[in-house]
Design an enzyme around this catalytic site. Structure first.
Site, PDB file in Angstrom:
ATOM      1  N   ARG A 103       0.708  -0.969   0.118  1.00  0.00           N
ATOM      2  CA  ARG A 103       0.190  -0.226   0.059  1.00  0.00           C
ATOM      3  C   ARG A 103       0.597   1.472   0.126  1.00  0.00           C
ATOM      4  O   ARG A 103       2.139   1.143   0.400  1.00  0.00           O
ATOM      5  CB  ARG A 103      -1.564  -0.137   1.347  1.00  0.00           C
ATOM      6  CG  ARG A 103      -0.265  -0.149   2.510  1.00  0.00           C
ATOM      7  CD  ARG A 103      -1.111  -0.333   3.513  1.00  0.00           C
ATOM      8  NE  ARG A 103      -0.796  -0.175   4.638  1.00  0.00           N
ATOM      9  CZ  ARG A 103      -1.150  -0.383   6.084  1.00  0.00           C
ATOM     10  NH1 ARG A 103      -2.471  -0.142   6.580  1.00  0.00           N
ATOM     11  NH2 ARG A 103      -0.189  -0.408   7.125  1.00  0.00           N
ATOM     12  N   CYS A 107       3.251   8.788  -5.416  1.00  0.00           N
ATOM     13  CA  CYS A 107       3.411   9.811  -5.434  1.00  0.00           C
ATOM     14  C   CYS A 107       2.791  10.904  -4.809  1.00  0.00           C
ATOM     15  O   CYS A 107       1.669  11.502  -5.430  1.00  0.00           O
ATOM     16  CB  CYS A 107       4.580   9.707  -6.555  1.00  0.00           C
ATOM     17  SG  CYS A 107       5.295  11.598  -6.559  1.00  0.00           S
ATOM     18  N   GLU A 142      -2.273   7.126   7.315  1.00  0.00           N
ATOM     19  CA  GLU A 142      -1.413   7.284   7.710  1.00  0.00           C
ATOM     20  C   GLU A 142       0.386   8.292   6.693  1.00  0.00           C
ATOM     21  O   GLU A 142       0.385   7.253   6.412  1.00  0.00           O
ATOM     22  CB  GLU A 142      -0.196   6.279   8.353  1.00  0.00           C
ATOM     23  CG  GLU A 142      -1.558   5.333  10.157  1.00  0.00           C
ATOM     24  CD  GLU A 142      -0.924   4.838  10.482  1.00  0.00           C
ATOM     25  OE1 GLU A 142       0.543   3.771   9.692  1.00  0.00           O
ATOM     26  OE2 GLU A 142      -0.855   4.546  11.244  1.00  0.00           O
ATOM     27  N   CYS A 156       8.552  14.561  -8.824  1.00  0.00           N
ATOM     28  CA  CYS A 156       9.317  15.175  -7.648  1.00  0.00           C
ATOM     29  C   CYS A 156      10.552  15.999  -7.801  1.00  0.00           C
ATOM     30  O   CYS A 156      10.451  17.257  -7.503  1.00  0.00           O
ATOM     31  CB  CYS A 156       9.442  14.341  -6.426  1.00  0.00           C
ATOM     32  SG  CYS A 156       7.917  13.078  -5.446  1.00  0.00           S
ATOM     33  N   GLU A 311      -6.518   4.600  15.639  1.00  0.00           N
ATOM     34  CA  GLU A 311      -7.100   3.367  15.453  1.00  0.00           C
ATOM     35  C   GLU A 311      -5.999   3.197  17.165  1.00  0.00           C
ATOM     36  O   GLU A 311      -5.058   3.384  17.614  1.00  0.00           O
ATOM     37  CB  GLU A 311      -6.153   2.882  14.624  1.00  0.00           C
ATOM     38  CG  GLU A 311      -6.364   2.771  13.359  1.00  0.00           C
ATOM     39  CD  GLU A 311      -5.744   2.824  12.116  1.00  0.00           C
ATOM     40  OE1 GLU A 311      -4.239   1.858  12.499  1.00  0.00           O
ATOM     41  OE2 GLU A 311      -5.821   2.707  11.058  1.00  0.00           O
ATOM     42  N   TYR A 361      -1.977 -11.609  11.664  1.00  0.00           N
ATOM     43  CA  TYR A 361      -1.551 -11.882  13.055  1.00  0.00           C
ATOM     44  C   TYR A 361      -1.729 -10.795  13.724  1.00  0.00           C
ATOM     45  O   TYR A 361      -0.784 -10.047  14.613  1.00  0.00           O
ATOM     46  CB  TYR A 361      -0.052 -12.649  13.028  1.00  0.00           C
ATOM     47  CG  TYR A 361       0.531 -13.689  12.468  1.00  0.00           C
ATOM     48  CD1 TYR A 361       0.586 -14.408  13.937  1.00  0.00           C
ATOM     49  CD2 TYR A 361       0.429 -13.745  11.109  1.00  0.00           C
ATOM     50  CE1 TYR A 361       0.690 -16.019  13.571  1.00  0.00           C
ATOM     51  CE2 TYR A 361       1.028 -15.635  11.383  1.00  0.00           C
ATOM     52  CZ  TYR A 361       1.088 -16.466  12.238  1.00  0.00           C
ATOM     53  OH  TYR A 361       1.486 -17.744  12.412  1.00  0.00           O
ATOM     54  N   HIS A 362      -3.075 -10.498  13.163  1.00  0.00           N
ATOM     55  CA  HIS A 362      -2.983  -9.182  14.042  1.00  0.00           C
ATOM     56  C   HIS A 362      -4.690  -9.103  14.566  1.00  0.00           C
ATOM     57  O   HIS A 362      -5.140  -9.402  13.793  1.00  0.00           O
ATOM     58  CB  HIS A 362      -3.846  -7.400  12.756  1.00  0.00           C
ATOM     59  CG  HIS A 362      -2.959  -5.897  13.543  1.00  0.00           C
ATOM     60  ND1 HIS A 362      -4.983  -6.029  14.352  1.00  0.00           N
ATOM     61  CD2 HIS A 362      -2.677  -5.781  13.865  1.00  0.00           C
ATOM     62  CE1 HIS A 362      -4.740  -4.677  14.472  1.00  0.00           C
ATOM     63  NE2 HIS A 362      -2.843  -4.605  14.844  1.00  0.00           N
TER      64      HIS A 362
HETATM   65  C1  GAL Z   1      -1.583   0.810  11.206  1.00  0.00           C
HETATM   66  C2  GAL Z   1      -2.684   1.214  10.009  1.00  0.00           C
HETATM   67  C3  GAL Z   1      -3.252   0.467   9.345  1.00  0.00           C
HETATM   68  C4  GAL Z   1      -3.065  -1.242   9.932  1.00  0.00           C
HETATM   69  C5  GAL Z   1      -2.130  -0.881  11.794  1.00  0.00           C
HETATM   70  C6  GAL Z   1      -1.629  -2.497  12.207  1.00  0.00           C
HETATM   71  O1  GAL Z   1      -0.346   1.305  10.859  1.00  0.00           O
HETATM   72  O2  GAL Z   1      -3.217   2.557   9.734  1.00  0.00           O
HETATM   73  O3  GAL Z   1      -4.264  -0.028   8.613  1.00  0.00           O
HETATM   74  O4  GAL Z   1      -1.503  -1.707   9.401  1.00  0.00           O
HETATM   75  O5  GAL Z   1      -1.075  -0.316  11.757  1.00  0.00           O
HETATM   76  O6  GAL Z   1      -0.793  -2.331  13.489  1.00  0.00           O
END
Ligand code: GAL
Length: 681
Positions: A103, A107, A142, A156, A311, A361-362
């Protein structure tokens, strides 16, 4: 104060959505963030928009009494777009293309991508304008994540030339400001100015600094394209962006000028591993309260409004070196701690552990089978407590608890961060760690801190701590001088006043324009590896002095010596000086202080400024005050008995705070005491 969640309905069968949304509402969730990264679902084929699926999800969120936060999907352009317009991809400094497959593969300066951005954001904004369940938007995701803030492509290169022309007007001025006679770097025209691509030797520091400024400005400009489109469509929406922890490549203050409030993404057990060589057991379980608090205070200060944690870590995470399970209750502790520092919404990432893709794994609030995981229970506990505490900003009344008060300003500048990063002069130099050392010394005494630019109006603060004012000019010296003159207590750290704003050495002794204010100059400096002997003595007490030492020479009638070096090459020289100016004083610290020395020096400044403080708190314990309430947050593995005044009311918990637990009382921080565990390990 409210709880939210990040939800990706496109990852699950459509029939599942209602059960999910119903369960969110049961947990007490108020905000559901959606739409991030979903461009291939929004526009499966060029020009064929499909927004119905998202609208169904938004409708459901509204039907269950919650609000949606939508995201623009620009962090993940789909494959067809990349194939049609490969010019949108970024390039590394060595020319390698950052390809499709992850992802953030676009640019900021690509005219094609800006056009495509207008198309997709415009279409989404139009479709959801006036939808009663949409509260606002997050732009992109982000900016700069995965090292993508700085790009070195041809788009650029042209934009950089334009930026330089606008900044300097003519190329002679640029040559003069940078000092390009060195190594034959004079430019004859702006057309000759390239991005600092891969070279055999170091790049010119002035050119690098300007490139870093340009890259940050490029992201700011790109973000503005989005904020304008969204506001044009519906000016009742809020617009925010989710920043990252201790993120150095993008000037968050600049981005925030276009936002209603800042948000950031908080993963405490990951961030602490990025910043610390040694991570303690408690930090693996719950992170470090000052590492977290600094981000909370920075992003709150960036707009002066309550911020959001967009988040919030929901459990174990996939990206740091180690993925320990957070302590039981940690996900609730983090939510409460964010609220204490001024968060209005804490939104967990993600709703359910994903079965596919890069983040299997999250954790989520729900496990892979859709059943509640630990995070779900923590999130719903936090939601219920936020309601109990009252003052919640819910969808109807728009009320929130006051933003926390700060007596002290911590001065932080991205330009200084960039310039110091270009010439760190020791592998041990970490800008954020240096700032965090001072921040921790302030927070250990329960002082409220705003993290502001050195050029901010400081008149409302009793004291200001500037870990390093590396690039300094006369205007900055004048402003800080007036602050001190008027009674401000200012602490200025090492490597201050070294360079001009173009990253060239001043032709006066360090600290250049700040010399009069601090009443001393720097005679010499050195970096200090572990094997060199080096120490500092203050009032007969010896502290280690590591990383960087400057030996100082007070001017006649100038500063008094507060500390001297003990041992090593600087033995006997002044290390810390204080200069009384008008009603206040400036303290200059010529060394990188460890925890103990920072505690002493900062404590001194706080006492002189008359700031109300507590005694140093036990390790891992922090207090924060917001809207007349005090949060006692325990990030340690030990219980914390609190000695509170008779009649104190406990809104959450009580005067025995368990490990990784939190309590909220109406007693003032300075009225609380903490038994016999001050500063234990
Ligand atoms: C953040 C991001 C999320 C996800 C998350 C995982 O940096 O914005 O999309 O990837 O980390 O911890």
């Amino acid at each position: 104060m409210n709880v939210g969640v990040c939800y990706f309905p496109e990852h699950w069968p459509a029939e599942r959505a209602e059960a999910d949304v119903e369960r969110m509402a049961e947990a007490g969730i108020e905000y559901v963030r959606m739409g991030e990264f979903a461009w291939s679902r929004f526009e499966p084929e060029p020009g064929e928009f499909e927004f119905d699926w998202l609208e169904r999800a938004v409708d459901l969120v509204g039907e269950y009494g919650m609000q949606a936060v939508l995201c623009t999907p620009t962090a993940a352009p789909p494959k067809w777009l990349v194939d049609e317009h490969p010019d949108i991809l970024q390039a590394e400094a060595d020319g390698t293309t950052r390809q499709y497959g992850g992802r953030r593969h676009y640019c900021f300066n690509s005219p094609t991508y800006r056009r495509e951005t207008r198309r997709i954001v415009g279409a989404l904004a139009e479709r959801f304008a006036d939808h009663p369940a949409v509260a606002g938007w997050q732009t992109d995701n982000e900016y700069g994540c995965h090292g993508t803030l700085r790009c070195y492509c041809d788009d650029c290169a042209s934009a950089f030339r334009g930026w330089l022309r606008e900044t300097y007007g003519d190329v002679e001025t640029l040559n003069g400001r940078w000092g390009t006679a060195f190594w034959s770097q004079e430019l004859n025209s702006f057309a000759q100015a390239d991005p600092p691509r891969h070279t055999a030797a170091d790049h010119h520091p002035s050119r690098l600094l300007d490139y870093y400024r340009f890259c940050s400005d490029s992201a700011v400009e790109y973000n503005r394209i989005q904020t304008r489109l969204l506001r044009e469509a519906d000016d009742d929406w809020f617009v925010t962006h989710n920043f990252m922890s201790h993120y150095g490549e993008l000037d968050a203050y600049d981005v925030c000028a276009d936002l209603d409030f800042a948000s950031w993404d908080s993963y405490p057990t990951g961030h602490v591993q990025e910043r610390r060589e040694h991570v303690s057991e408690a930090e693996y379980r719950a992170g470090n309260p000052d590492n977290l608090g600094l981000d909370h205070d920075l992003y709150r200060s960036a707009t002066g409004e309550p911020f959001w944690v967009m988040e919030q870590q929901p459990g174990d995470i996939n990206w740091p070196p180690y993925s320990p399970q957070p302590a039981a209750g940690a996900m609730r502790l983090w939510a409460q701690y964010a609220a204490a520092h001024g968060a209005d919404v804490v939104s967990y990432f993600r709703w359910r552990r994903c079965l596919t893709g890069q983040e299997q794994y999250h954790a989520g609030l729900l496990e892979r089978d859709g059943e509640p995981d630990a995070g779900y229970h923590d999130a719903s506990d936090a939601a219920a407590e936020f309601d109990d505490i009252g003052g919640e900003r819910d969808a109807d009344d728009g009320e929130s608890l006051a933003v926390p008060d700060a007596d002290v300003a911590l001065l932080h500048s991205y330009d200084d961060l960039w310039a110091l990063g270009i010439e760190p002069m020791t592998p041990d130099f970490d800008y954020w760690l240096h700032v965090e050392t001072y921040y921790a010394a302030l927070r250990e005494r329960s002082v409220g801190v705003d993290v502001v630019r050195p050029t901010a109006d400081l008149s409302g603060y009793d004291a200001a701590v500037a870990p390093s004012l590396y690039l300094a000019d006369d205007d900055l010296a004048d402003a800080l001088g007036s602050y001190v003159e008027g009674g401000g207590e200012l602490l200025v750290g090492m490597r201050s006043g070294v360079k001009d704003p173009y990253n060239k050495l001043h032709d006066a002794p360090q600290p250049g324009p700040l010399a009069t204010l601090v009443g001393a100059t720097v005679d010499d400096h050195e970096s200090v590896p572990d094997s060199l002997e080096s120490g500092v003595v203050v009032d007969g007490e010896r502290f280690d002095a590591r990383v960087w030492n400057e030996w100082l020479s007070p001017a006649d009638d100038g500063a008094e010596v507060v500390a001297r070096y003990d041992g090593g090459r600087a033995d006997g020289e002044a290390a810390v000086v204080r200069n009384a100016v008008g009603e206040g004083a400036a303290t200059y610290v010529g060394t990188w202080p460890g925890e103990e020395l920072a505690r002493t020096l900062v404590g001194d400044v706080l006492d002189r400024a008359g700031v109300e403080t507590t005694d140093p708190l036990p390790a891992g314990v922090r207090l924060a005050n917001r809207g007349g309430l005090t949060w006692v947050a325990n990030f340690s593995a030990d219980p914390v008995p609190v000695d509170a005044p008779d009649g104190a009311t406990w809104h959450v918990g009580d005067d025995a705070v368990d490990p990784y637990d939190v309590a909220v009382t109406d007693a003032a921080p300075s009225s609380l005491a903490f038994g016999d565990r001050p500063n234990d390990a």
